[in-house]
Design an enzyme around this catalytic site. Structure first.
Site: not given
Ligand SMILES: *[C@@H]1O[C@H](CO)[C@@H](O)[C@H](O)[C@H]1NC(C)=O
Ligand SMILES: *[C@@H]1O[C@H](CO)[C@@H](O)[C@H](O)[C@H]1NC(C)=O
Length: 331
Positions: A142, A279, A299
């Protein structure tokens, strides 16, 4: 009124639990885990485990939805592509960004005088700076996805063409990170700044969803490199982030995405803590024109998650820790 609504939710939760008979949950777990691997009617340990985890997900989602009642434009939680995972499995696969402490943003010291004019809404997608939502799959990269997407956007902001730059290159080559096992957005930006590594096109260095050996390209090879970056703690000053987003381009942020496992859509306004970053995502816009002002966040969990791959996070309360470590990129 509130009590009536609460009762309705409680009733619908029971309804939800009752609606999913064991057979249906088994079917759902087959669907979520890719079918074929488990045969219906077998008592495989893994299958039962998956079924239990979906049951636990349904309960967790009912709890989160119960709290959403108190808010306008509430987030909705429910069965999605992550419902067959336990919170621990979800964390181990997807929540792989390392926390970083950044210095507090100081308008007097870091800002430009007279720049505190805020547009009521802004979206970098409307400026052609944001490519399609990516899917990191079961690689904890991520941190690389958010950094590369920011570079792509700033390249457009600076007059370049929108290009799909290689995330795999950052995953493989940033020696300070652990590739798919995790990394830091800030240290990746530091590495990009120091090495002036030129990011090549995705087609030349495609995504593999696993850590590989760093491929080195000849000096003459084209690519996009980072001149500088900046990272600050904007907590308590999210209104200043709005202007920074317009000026710097999309913002690389790290958040606590634990409750995002169950997210379906709407504006996240509760059960999302600060100072527990795990994240990395990219803020590409905001909207303050409605009842609830929110950040528009891209995302990297594919388009079937959230709002076509996006999540909305309430502005002003440092929801999910979204203002704790905010980075901008300069090319
Ligand atoms: C912000 O920076 C100015 C100028 O450097 C300084 O005088 C001031 O004390 C700083 N404010 C905070 C809250 O740190
Ligand atoms: C990457 O692809 C774009 C088209 O999408 C092209 O214009 C650009 O030259 C390519 N960059 C490199 C370094 O090959």
């Amino acid at each position: 009124m509130a009590r009536v609504e609460a009762l309705t939710v409680l009733l619908s939760c029971h309804f939800l639990l009752a609606r999913f008979s064991n057979g249906e949950l088994l079917e759902m777990s087959e669907e979520l885990t890719g079918g074929g691997t488990f045969r219906r009617g077998t008592n495989s340990e893994q299958h039962i485990q998956t079924w239990r985890q979906i049951q636990a997900s349904v309960k967790r989602q009912a709890y989160l939805n119960l709290h959403s009642m108190d808010f306008q434009l509430p987030a909705k939680y429910g069965i999605n592509l992550f419902s067959h995972l336990s919170p621990e499995q979800f964390r181990d696969i997807y929540l792989r960004a390392w926390p970083e402490v950044a210095p507090k943003y100081n308008m007097t010291k870091h800002g430009r005088p007279g720049s505190e004019r805020y547009l009521p809404r802004f979206d970098w997608r409307e400026h052609g700076a944001v490519g399609p939502v990516q899917n990191q799959q079961s690689c904890g990269g991520c941190w690389a996805f958010s950094v590369v997407a920011a570079i792509e956007a700033v390249h457009v902001k600076d007059g370049g063409k929108l290009q799909d730059l290689s995330v795999q290159q950052v995953i493989d080559c940033d020696y300070k990170s652990q590739g798919c096992n995790g990394g830091s957005t800030v240290s990746a930006l530091e590495w990009l700044k120091q090495t002036k590594e030129k990011l090549v096109n995705e087609t030349e260095y495609p995504y593999k969803a696993e850590t590989g050996l760093c491929r080195v390209f000849p000096q003459l090879y084209g690519g996009v490199s980072v001149k500088d970056y900046t990272a600050f703690d904007f907590s308590g000053q999210e209104e200043l982030m709005m202007e920074r987003l317009v000026d710097w381009g999309p913002l690389v942020v790290i958040v606590d995405a634990t409750s995002w496992q169950d997210y379906l859509g709407g504006v996240i306004q509760h059960h999302c803590s600060s100072r527990h970053a795990n994240h990395a995502v990219l803020i590409i816009g905001y909207d303050t024109t409605g009842e609830v002002p929110f950040w528009i966040v891209r995302n990297s969990w594919g388009t079937s998650w959230g709002n076509g791959g996006y999540v909305y996070v309430k502005m002003g309360d440092n929801m999910c820790g979204i203002a704790d470590t905010v980075a901008g990129v300069f090319l």
